[in-house]
Design an enzyme around this catalytic site. Structure first.
Site, PDB file in Angstrom:
ATOM      1  N   HIS A 115       0.831  -1.255   0.064  1.00  0.00           N
ATOM      2  CA  HIS A 115       0.148   0.095   0.071  1.00  0.00           C
ATOM      3  C   HIS A 115       0.916   1.237   0.052  1.00  0.00           C
ATOM      4  O   HIS A 115       1.731   1.432   0.764  1.00  0.00           O
ATOM      5  CB  HIS A 115      -0.824   0.057   1.396  1.00  0.00           C
ATOM      6  CG  HIS A 115      -1.537   1.121   1.418  1.00  0.00           C
ATOM      7  ND1 HIS A 115      -3.278   0.960   1.069  1.00  0.00           N
ATOM      8  CD2 HIS A 115      -1.412   2.315   1.824  1.00  0.00           C
ATOM      9  CE1 HIS A 115      -3.584   2.085   1.503  1.00  0.00           C
ATOM     10  NE2 HIS A 115      -2.655   3.155   1.711  1.00  0.00           N
ATOM     11  N   HIS A 136       0.628   3.784  11.440  1.00  0.00           N
ATOM     12  CA  HIS A 136       1.815   4.966  11.021  1.00  0.00           C
ATOM     13  C   HIS A 136       1.931   6.014  11.949  1.00  0.00           C
ATOM     14  O   HIS A 136       0.689   6.360  12.485  1.00  0.00           O
ATOM     15  CB  HIS A 136       1.565   5.436   9.498  1.00  0.00           C
ATOM     16  CG  HIS A 136       0.564   6.126   8.978  1.00  0.00           C
ATOM     17  ND1 HIS A 136      -0.692   5.394   8.936  1.00  0.00           N
ATOM     18  CD2 HIS A 136       0.237   7.399   8.882  1.00  0.00           C
ATOM     19  CE1 HIS A 136      -1.723   6.313   8.681  1.00  0.00           C
ATOM     20  NE2 HIS A 136      -1.153   7.672   8.339  1.00  0.00           N
ATOM     21  N   GLU A 154      -2.708  15.418   9.630  1.00  0.00           N
ATOM     22  CA  GLU A 154      -3.814  14.826   8.937  1.00  0.00           C
ATOM     23  C   GLU A 154      -5.220  15.162   9.432  1.00  0.00           C
ATOM     24  O   GLU A 154      -5.334  14.546  10.706  1.00  0.00           O
ATOM     25  CB  GLU A 154      -3.593  13.269   8.716  1.00  0.00           C
ATOM     26  CG  GLU A 154      -2.186  12.741   8.393  1.00  0.00           C
ATOM     27  CD  GLU A 154      -2.247  11.416   8.229  1.00  0.00           C
ATOM     28  OE1 GLU A 154      -3.009  10.635   8.091  1.00  0.00           O
ATOM     29  OE2 GLU A 154      -0.807  10.748   8.247  1.00  0.00           O
ATOM     30  N   HIS A 184      -5.461  13.651  13.252  1.00  0.00           N
ATOM     31  CA  HIS A 184      -4.229  12.792  13.732  1.00  0.00           C
ATOM     32  C   HIS A 184      -3.286  13.769  13.307  1.00  0.00           C
ATOM     33  O   HIS A 184      -2.711  13.736  12.428  1.00  0.00           O
ATOM     34  CB  HIS A 184      -4.281  11.367  12.838  1.00  0.00           C
ATOM     35  CG  HIS A 184      -5.214  10.726  12.919  1.00  0.00           C
ATOM     36  ND1 HIS A 184      -6.112  10.362  11.796  1.00  0.00           N
ATOM     37  CD2 HIS A 184      -5.934   9.926  13.924  1.00  0.00           C
ATOM     38  CE1 HIS A 184      -7.119   9.644  12.493  1.00  0.00           C
ATOM     39  NE2 HIS A 184      -6.901   9.249  13.622  1.00  0.00           N
ATOM     40  N   HIS A 204      -1.533   6.222  14.574  1.00  0.00           N
ATOM     41  CA  HIS A 204      -2.936   5.908  14.067  1.00  0.00           C
ATOM     42  C   HIS A 204      -2.721   4.865  12.954  1.00  0.00           C
ATOM     43  O   HIS A 204      -1.772   4.280  12.684  1.00  0.00           O
ATOM     44  CB  HIS A 204      -3.803   7.152  13.621  1.00  0.00           C
ATOM     45  CG  HIS A 204      -3.388   7.867  12.670  1.00  0.00           C
ATOM     46  ND1 HIS A 204      -2.201   8.621  12.618  1.00  0.00           N
ATOM     47  CD2 HIS A 204      -3.481   7.735  11.114  1.00  0.00           C
ATOM     48  CE1 HIS A 204      -1.634   9.160  11.597  1.00  0.00           C
ATOM     49  NE2 HIS A 204      -2.914   8.721  10.716  1.00  0.00           N
TER      50      HIS A 204
HETATM   51 FE   FE2 Z   1      -2.716   8.801   8.313  1.00  0.00          FE
END
Ligand code: FE2
Length: 440
Positions: A293, A337, A343, A366, A372
């Site tokens: 991903h 991460h 974010e 976040h 998160h």
């Molecule tokens: Fe994120």
């Protein structure tokens, strides 16, 4: 009717022959219009980034100086943009609702959620949500920065100095600094709630991200950005009966003054400093077709460059419907991460593939280095998925404002009843399977 092509220089006239030919400020302007330049960049910026538009209007904007701007003593969105609280916890809001939405308009229905920096030094950004049900009877321009508007519910009709356009959920629009506009309901639209998100950048302007090795096509293609054609409010459309005012967001505060004629009186224009819209359904997603991903930056629609190469003041990123075609040993949802960038996410429609409790019209934050990732339910489901064939993700459309600034939260955001106080619980249920296996 629209003109297309990101960043192009366009010209448009609502009345044939109203646009001066071959010069910008003739002594005799057609139809006795007034020439006025609106500069979106310093005069001396390099040609490739220089932005300005020449407006040919029935009266110059300066006629409204007869009445001075007076401060309303209110900070735009209800909170001091230089204040706010830094909070390292992951935060989430259920769909943000305001009970008085039916009685307010786009301006009075706007609430600051988070911000950083401050407008006076043209440094930073702010994030708002709006809930409203009424058309604006007033006019507005933002001296502090550019607005990127993301409708989530209800279609907006936006009337600007350069023309009109409609923006529906799954579309976005940008109104650059200084352009006067008003947000109306669609004609014939029943009184329904309009709800959405707004990103304001105090520095620079939105641009398309570089594509690097991707090449010359993909992500948001330049040809899909739409620009209005010239239009003006008629004398009949403008009425002083409702005591219309011109509002100006200047230094985070609202300033206002009455106007005796419409500021939307531009008959012709030419230039490249303009409002525009874009349908997110036209985004050409690029992704891994082998394994892993990839970073969410592959879904950047628009960016505002920061002070450091490759670090945005803020990116506008979407997570659109797309094929997921990685190999069977790829964990397909976002990974766990911690990010130096902050974010802020919203959900326009449907659901998000890494969270069960994230609802359309809601939001999450976040912050810098806040851990998160997928919740326990989504993690277990993704690990159990054999991923043995390509699948099409069509469950929803989420977006992210990703900024290099830490965001200060407003009182409205921290005290709103929609704040999900149990958000952290979604990561309960991720046991230490390694330790259990070693004991076997
Ligand atoms: Fe994120």
């Amino acid at each position: 009717m629209y003109q297309t092509g990101f960043g192009n220089s366009f010209e448009s006239e609502a009345v044939e022959g109203s646009l001066p030919k071959s010069r910008n400020n003739p002594r005799k302007v057609p139809f006795d219009l007034y020439a006025e330049q609106l500069s979106g960049t310093a005069f001396t910026r390099p040609r490739c980034v220089n932005q300005r538009t020449w407006l040919y209007r029935q009266q110059p904007s300066a006629v409204h100086n007869i009445n001075p701007f007076r401060p309303t003593e209110q900070y735009f969105g209800g909170a001091d943009p230089t204040g706010g609280i830094l909070d390292p916890n992951p935060l989430r809001w259920q769909p943000l609702e305001d009970k008085n939405w039916a009685t307010v308009d786009f301006l009075s229905g706007m609430h600051l959620l988070a911000s950083s920096g401050e407008p006076a030094t043209k440094c930073g950004l702010a994030i708002y949500m709006y809930n409203f049900g009424k058309s604006m009877k007033d006019y507005f321009y933002n001296a502090d920065g550019d607005f990127l508007i993301v409708p989530q519910e209800g279609t907006l009709q936006i009337r600007t100095e350069m023309g009109r356009f409609c923006v529906a959920p799954t579309e976005i629009c940008v109104i650059p600094r200084g352009i006067t506009f008003a947000v109306h309901e669609m004609e014939g639209d029943p009184e329904v709630r309009k709800r959405g998100y707004v990103l304001e950048i105090y520095k620079g302007h939105f641009e398309l991200p570089e594509l690097g090795p991707i090449g010359s096509n993909g992500l948001a293609n330049a040809r899909d950005f739409q620009y209005p054609v010239a239009w003006y409010e008629t004398l009949e459309q403008f009425t002083t009966q409702s005591n219309p005012c011109l509002y100006n967001k200047f230094g985070g505060k609202m300033w206002t003054k009455p106007v005796s004629s419409t500021p939307l009186n531009v008959v012709a224009w030419h230039g490249n400093y303009l409002p525009f819209k874009y349908a997110l359904s036209k985004f050409c997603a690029i992704n891994s077709v082998s394994y892993d991903h990839l970073d969410p930056s592959i879904y950047t629609v628009l960016t505002c460059v920061g002070d450091e190469s490759g670090t945005a003041l803020c990116d506008f990123v979407i997570f659109p419907p797309r094929w997921m075609s990685t190999d069977p040993n790829t964990f397909r949802p976002p990974w766990f991460h911690r990010n130096t960038m902050t974010e802020f996410m919203g959900l326009i429609v449907g659901s998000y593939d890494a969270k069960k409790g994230f609802a359309a019209g809601g939001a999450s934050l976040h912050s810098c280095m806040t851990a998160h990732g997928p919740d326990a339910f989504s993690y277990d489901r993704a690990v159990a998925d054999p991923c043995d064939k390509p699948s099409f993700f069509d469950a929803g459309l989420a977006f992210m404002f990703e900024t290099s600034y830490m965001l200060r939260l407003s009182k409205y955001a921290l005290e709103h009843e929609c704040l999900d106080t149990d958000y952290g619980e979604c990561w309960r249920g991720l046991p230490n399977r390694y330790a259990s296996k070693k004991e076997e």
